[in-house]
Design a protein around this motif. Structure first.
Motif, mmCIF file in Angstrom:
data_model
loop_
_atom_site.group_PDB
_atom_site.id
_atom_site.type_symbol
_atom_site.label_atom_id
_atom_site.label_comp_id
_atom_site.label_asym_id
_atom_site.label_seq_id
_atom_site.Cartn_x
_atom_site.Cartn_y
_atom_site.Cartn_z
ATOM 1 N N ASP A 144 -8.230 2.511 -10.479
ATOM 2 C CA ASP A 144 -8.915 2.232 -9.203
ATOM 3 C C ASP A 144 -9.768 1.018 -9.013
ATOM 4 O O ASP A 144 -10.639 0.549 -9.863
ATOM 5 C CB ASP A 144 -10.005 3.701 -9.240
ATOM 6 C CG ASP A 144 -10.320 3.934 -7.950
ATOM 7 O OD1 ASP A 144 -10.181 4.880 -7.225
ATOM 8 O OD2 ASP A 144 -11.198 3.061 -7.103
ATOM 9 N N PRO B 85 0.528 5.155 0.486
ATOM 10 C CA PRO B 85 -0.088 6.403 0.789
ATOM 11 C C PRO B 85 0.028 7.508 -0.044
ATOM 12 O O PRO B 85 1.431 7.530 -0.574
ATOM 13 C CB PRO B 85 -0.093 6.727 2.315
ATOM 14 C CG PRO B 85 0.744 5.362 2.835
ATOM 15 C CD PRO B 85 1.296 4.868 1.841
ATOM 16 N N GLU B 86 -0.756 8.335 -0.427
ATOM 17 C CA GLU B 86 -0.298 9.535 -1.126
ATOM 18 C C GLU B 86 0.777 10.304 -0.437
ATOM 19 O O GLU B 86 1.720 10.739 -1.054
ATOM 20 C CB GLU B 86 -1.715 10.504 -1.604
ATOM 21 C CG GLU B 86 -1.246 11.361 -2.689
ATOM 22 C CD GLU B 86 -2.226 12.273 -3.046
ATOM 23 O OE1 GLU B 86 -2.741 12.194 -4.181
ATOM 24 O OE2 GLU B 86 -2.243 13.064 -2.307
ATOM 25 N N ARG C 9 -9.080 6.200 7.970
ATOM 26 C CA ARG C 9 -7.979 6.463 7.347
ATOM 27 C C ARG C 9 -6.735 6.443 8.533
ATOM 28 O O ARG C 9 -5.650 6.075 8.196
ATOM 29 C CB ARG C 9 -7.813 7.946 6.536
ATOM 30 C CG ARG C 9 -6.776 8.266 5.880
ATOM 31 C CD ARG C 9 -6.299 7.242 4.852
ATOM 32 N NE ARG C 9 -5.199 7.691 4.010
ATOM 33 C CZ ARG C 9 -3.929 7.655 4.691
ATOM 34 N NH1 ARG C 9 -3.650 7.041 5.900
ATOM 35 N NH2 ARG C 9 -2.859 7.938 3.839
ATOM 36 N N TYR D 210 -9.939 10.075 2.691
ATOM 37 C CA TYR D 210 -8.534 9.598 1.935
ATOM 38 C C TYR D 210 -7.998 10.828 1.378
ATOM 39 O O TYR D 210 -8.473 11.980 1.359
ATOM 40 C CB TYR D 210 -9.194 8.647 1.038
ATOM 41 C CG TYR D 210 -10.083 9.345 -0.138
ATOM 42 C CD1 TYR D 210 -11.205 9.331 0.194
ATOM 43 C CD2 TYR D 210 -9.346 9.652 -1.459
ATOM 44 C CE1 TYR D 210 -12.266 9.945 -0.837
ATOM 45 C CE2 TYR D 210 -10.218 10.077 -2.523
ATOM 46 C CZ TYR D 210 -11.724 10.025 -2.023
ATOM 47 O OH TYR D 210 -12.519 10.679 -3.124
ATOM 48 N N ARG E 98 -6.158 12.853 -1.663
ATOM 49 C CA ARG E 98 -6.143 13.096 -3.111
ATOM 50 C C ARG E 98 -5.526 14.416 -3.652
ATOM 51 O O ARG E 98 -5.912 15.502 -2.901
ATOM 52 C CB ARG E 98 -7.381 12.797 -3.679
ATOM 53 C CG ARG E 98 -7.719 12.562 -5.112
ATOM 54 C CD ARG E 98 -8.725 11.752 -5.691
ATOM 55 N NE ARG E 98 -8.401 11.607 -7.101
ATOM 56 C CZ ARG E 98 -7.804 10.717 -7.478
ATOM 57 N NH1 ARG E 98 -7.406 9.856 -6.752
ATOM 58 N NH2 ARG E 98 -7.611 10.501 -8.708
ATOM 59 N N PHE F 25 0.799 -1.023 -0.118
ATOM 60 C CA PHE F 25 0.042 0.005 0.136
ATOM 61 C C PHE F 25 1.011 1.295 0.020
ATOM 62 O O PHE F 25 1.684 1.427 0.797
ATOM 63 C CB PHE F 25 -1.131 0.029 1.175
ATOM 64 C CG PHE F 25 -1.663 1.266 1.467
ATOM 65 C CD1 PHE F 25 -2.528 1.721 0.380
ATOM 66 C CD2 PHE F 25 -1.656 2.119 2.570
ATOM 67 C CE1 PHE F 25 -3.263 2.761 0.337
ATOM 68 C CE2 PHE F 25 -2.299 3.350 2.478
ATOM 69 C CZ PHE F 25 -3.141 3.845 1.455
ATOM 70 N N TYR G 50 -2.100 2.244 -4.581
ATOM 71 C CA TYR G 50 -1.611 3.714 -4.500
ATOM 72 C C TYR G 50 -3.114 4.366 -4.419
ATOM 73 O O TYR G 50 -3.800 4.320 -5.004
ATOM 74 C CB TYR G 50 -0.995 4.115 -5.781
ATOM 75 C CG TYR G 50 -0.525 5.500 -5.642
ATOM 76 C CD1 TYR G 50 -0.190 5.898 -4.669
ATOM 77 C CD2 TYR G 50 -0.817 6.191 -6.565
ATOM 78 C CE1 TYR G 50 0.334 7.360 -4.257
ATOM 79 C CE2 TYR G 50 -0.314 7.618 -6.409
ATOM 80 C CZ TYR G 50 0.149 8.177 -5.391
ATOM 81 O OH TYR G 50 0.527 9.656 -5.206
ATOM 82 N N GLU G 51 -2.978 5.103 -3.298
ATOM 83 C CA GLU G 51 -4.022 5.769 -2.696
ATOM 84 C C GLU G 51 -4.544 6.886 -3.691
ATOM 85 O O GLU G 51 -5.594 7.424 -3.935
ATOM 86 C CB GLU G 51 -3.673 6.312 -1.367
ATOM 87 C CG GLU G 51 -4.904 7.325 -0.736
ATOM 88 C CD GLU G 51 -4.550 7.924 0.798
ATOM 89 O OE1 GLU G 51 -3.451 7.846 0.816
ATOM 90 O OE2 GLU G 51 -5.558 8.032 1.568
ATOM 91 N N MET H 91 -9.120 4.097 -2.655
ATOM 92 C CA MET H 91 -8.107 3.297 -2.749
ATOM 93 C C MET H 91 -7.267 3.090 -1.713
ATOM 94 O O MET H 91 -5.913 3.461 -1.123
ATOM 95 C CB MET H 91 -7.059 3.656 -4.098
ATOM 96 C CG MET H 91 -7.747 3.626 -5.393
ATOM 97 S SD MET H 91 -7.797 1.943 -5.668
ATOM 98 C CE MET H 91 -6.249 1.467 -6.268
ATOM 99 N N VAL H 92 -7.772 2.323 -0.691
ATOM 100 C CA VAL H 92 -6.894 2.029 0.752
ATOM 101 C C VAL H 92 -6.998 0.376 0.800
ATOM 102 O O VAL H 92 -7.864 -0.373 0.237
ATOM 103 C CB VAL H 92 -7.739 2.801 1.988
ATOM 104 C CG1 VAL H 92 -7.215 3.953 1.875
ATOM 105 C CG2 VAL H 92 -9.091 2.492 2.035
#
Ligand code: PRX
Length: 677
Positions: free
Chosen positions: A327, A111-112, A238, A203, A205, A109, A351-352, A155-156
């Protein structure tokens, strides 16, 4: 059979198309390690060997009870694969890998926010988390085999965990793309009859922590008004234990998953022994009317097809690091991030965020850091990455052996950049053409066997036999350079089973036009109509031109023009709305919206903005039109039909043709001036 009405302005009609390109060969190094190098696969999967050929894919899975009938056509065109078989998708994606791979990463995973680093979830950890959550779904949420549950998640890693937990119980999941609005989520809750909604509080973005919980409140409220009560909302956090959304929790309805999960520590849930043909999930997609269709995918067939194609087309080995940038809220993510890859013990990257955040190098740094060697994305992302950082990929030290493009036609020029710069001339590329309905690839190349050809998806997959018909139902021969409606002659295991709750619509939309005998139970009489126009070259390679119906492919996402039009009509002042596709440099296509107003209202910028905002709140930001053109009147035929063809010509700077027979030809010049200046 009833003639369906086809759109007068389709994507296919405005397609700017390219000629045949030359072949590119995969490298010897790639071929030497490839999963599938045996050219006889095409013979094994020929029509003569249909349907028994698909045993090869079914045998990649573990069955509780082996099936006894490969294809049941008695209820054609609702085909049932691997009848009599008992299987569990979660078991196949998780449990069966533990002996050999429990310590291997199942999900990387990303995270952004860069400072959060990477998380690596092993198969063992995935097993534990899926089991605990499955116990919660069963014992706390009261979900059981056959129930539907709506997921509205970003996307988690909790998204695949949730899907797999549902699959373990035989609960049918319906994941709604996280970027869709609360309204869109509500419609899907109602149609699927879900009484539980699973969501996430927030989340990332593009650098912002987005409050996602608010959509759940809207969705539950609107679904309730439409007669579907949601009694539990399960909210993943989150940051477990920390509030990331300011939207309050409704007492007795909303629960933080992380709080409740504590009660299920160590729980193990026996996987349900599902019938091969039991539904695994619903995936809603846009169609020609305003109401999205719930494509129902089965368990054994879907899993066999995605496992087989992940192995042969994606060339995934358990030692690879595979990154599909789609996604999970779309079919690509279901088939080729979650089920297919995990069924064959892949390490799959989730990927978030946005691939270009915070800069043009992000995607390539992720690839470098994780040692990604298989990369999968859509032309829209390739165009965007190329635009902002054409020389960026070569600065990073990753090496892809294989790359995929999916979702829209890819321009040969963009393909070549992908090949030279992203793949550094080393990666084999597959262009995969398929649809939400089809569960897996329809046309593509098997990378070590067939050469690549920029701009062409490739021939039918082994076991998929395309045929192109003209409007009269005559076959268009390959190599003639003539486009037609591409259909598939035979069913295949990944194909959807029906539209949830609407068999008639399923038959009408996909089969009625070219069905040879509506009473027939022979699969030969039921070619599947894809809704795309295509040209097939002499070598059997297929070039897709775009949709022939009222569907627009925006950034690889499917939107119904009727859906957008109905959203515009929610605005009180709007009398009529017409959406047409416009070519766009990055997105491929984009919707352009024309509206006329009810008497007494004036065209203002504020009103245009109101219409645009309404579309975002009704559907989601992805449906936002390029521009809202408020026109005095729509160009119309004498019988009062809006001439979308004329609007499309104006928006795309093309010749609008003869307009003298319109009821109001003078409006054309006026609109043209407004749009083209
Ligand atoms: O028009 C085709 C286009 O996308 C449509 C399916 O969209 P969706 O159901 O959202 O699924 C997208 C991911 C599979 C098709 O009817 N399309 C999909 N892949 C390609 C494509 N057009 C050209 N080339 C492709 N590789």
């Amino acid at each position: 059979m009833a003639e369906k009405e086809y759109t007068e302005t389709s994507e296919a009609q405005i397609a700017v198309h390219w000629g045949e390109e030359g072949y590119y060969m995969p490298s010897v190094k790639f071929i030497a390690q490839a999963n599938m190098t045996d050219e006889t696969i095409y013979d094994r999967f020929s029509l003569d060997n249909f349907p028994n050929c698909y045993k090869e894919y079914a045998d990649m899975l573990d069955w509780y009870e082996y099936w006894d009938e490969i294809l049941d056509t008695s209820d054609a065109p609702c085909f049932k694969w691997f009848k009599g078989g008992k299987i569990n998708a979660c078991y196949n994606c998780v449990d069966r890998h533990l002996d050999e791979y429990k310590n291997k990463t199942a999900i990387h995973f990303v995270p952004e926010p860069i400072e959060e680093g990477y998380q690596h979830i092993t198969y063992q950890e995935l097993f534990v988390r899926v089991n605990e959550f499955a116990a919660l779904l069963r014992d706390f949420a009261g979900l059981k085999r056959g129930d539907r549950v709506t997921l509205h998640m970003p996307m988690v890693p909790e998204l695949p965990i949730t899907m797999l937990a549902c699959a373990r119980l035989g609960v049918i999941h319906s994941q709604v793309f996280g970027g869709f609005s609360g309204r869109a989520c509500a419609d899907r809750i109602v149609d699927s009859g879900s009484r539980v909604l699973i969501t996430t509080d927030a989340y990332y973005r593009s650098g912002s922590l987005i409050d996602h919980k608010q959509n759940a409140d809207i969705a539950v409220d609107l679904a309730g008004k439409d007669g579907q009560t949601v009694d539990k909302v399960l909210v993943w956090q989150r940051y477990p234990g920390k509030a990331s959304s300011s939207t309050p929790m409704a007492d007795g309805r909303d629960y933080f998953v992380n709080d409740v999960l504590k009660d299920y520590y160590g729980a193990r849930v026996e996987p349900e022994k599902m019938n091969a043909e039991d539904p695994l999930f619903l995936m809603y997609t846009s169609g020609t009317t305003g109401k999205p269709k719930g494509c129902q995918h089965g368990t054994g067939g879907f899993l066999a097809y995605t496992a087989g194609t992940s192995k042969y087309v994606q060339d995934i080995h358990p030692t690879d690091v595979y990154w599909c940038m789609a996604d999970i809220g779309w079919i690509t993510g279901h088939s080729y991030i979650v089920y297919g890859p995990l069924a064959i013990a892949a390490s799959s990257v989730v990927y978030e965020g946005v691939p270009t955040y915070p800069d043009a190098g992000r995607a390539w740094r992720i690839a470098q850091d994780l040692g990604v060697n298989i990369f999968h994305t859509a032309p829209t992302a390739i165009r965007a990455l190329r635009k902002i950082g054409p020389d960026e990929p070569v600065k990073y030290n990753y090496e892809f052996k294989h790359m995929t493009t999916v979702g829209e036609p890819i321009e040969p020029e963009v393909w070549k950049w992908y090949y030279e710069y992203v793949g550094k001339k080393k990666a084999a590329i597959v262009d995969t053409w398929w649809q939400t309905e089809t569960g897996g690839f329809l046309c593509s190349t098997i990378p070590a066997i067939k050469p690549m050809k920029p701009g062409s998806a490739g021939p039918g997959m082994p076991g998929i036999h395309p045929i192109v018909y003209d409007d009269e139902g005559n076959e268009v021969e390959p190599g003639k350079g003539i486009a037609g409606n591409i259909c598939i002659q035979n069913p295949w295991p990944g194909m959807f089973q029906t539209i949830w709750g609407d068999r008639d619509r399923f038959v009408d939309t996909y089969f009625a036009r070219y069905c040879k005998d509506p009473k027939s139970t022979n699969w030969q009489d039921w070619p599947y109509m894809t809704g795309d126009a295509a040209v097939v070259a002499e070598d059997g390679y297929v070039r897709i031109l775009g949709r022939i119906d009222d569907v627009i492919n925006v950034s690889g996402h499917r939107l119904g023009t009727k859906e957008i039009e109905s959203a515009a009509l929610v605005v009180e002042e709007v009398a009529e709305a017409a959406v047409i596709p416009v070519a766009h440099e990055i997105k491929g296509k984009e919707p352009d919206l024309y509206v006329s107003l009810k008497p007494g209202y004036e065209a203002t910028d504020e009103l245009a903005k109101k219409v645009s905002d309404t579309i975002s709140s009704e559907i989601g930001k992805i449906a936002k039109p390029r521009k809202v053109w408020i026109v005095k009147d729509m160009p119309k035929t004498r019988s009062g039909k809006i001439m979308r063809r004329v609007l499309a010509a104006i928006s795309n700077n093309k010749d609008e043709g003869d307009v003298t027979t319109l009821a109001n030809p003078e409006i054309v010049e006026e609109i043209k001036k407004m749009v083209q200046g």
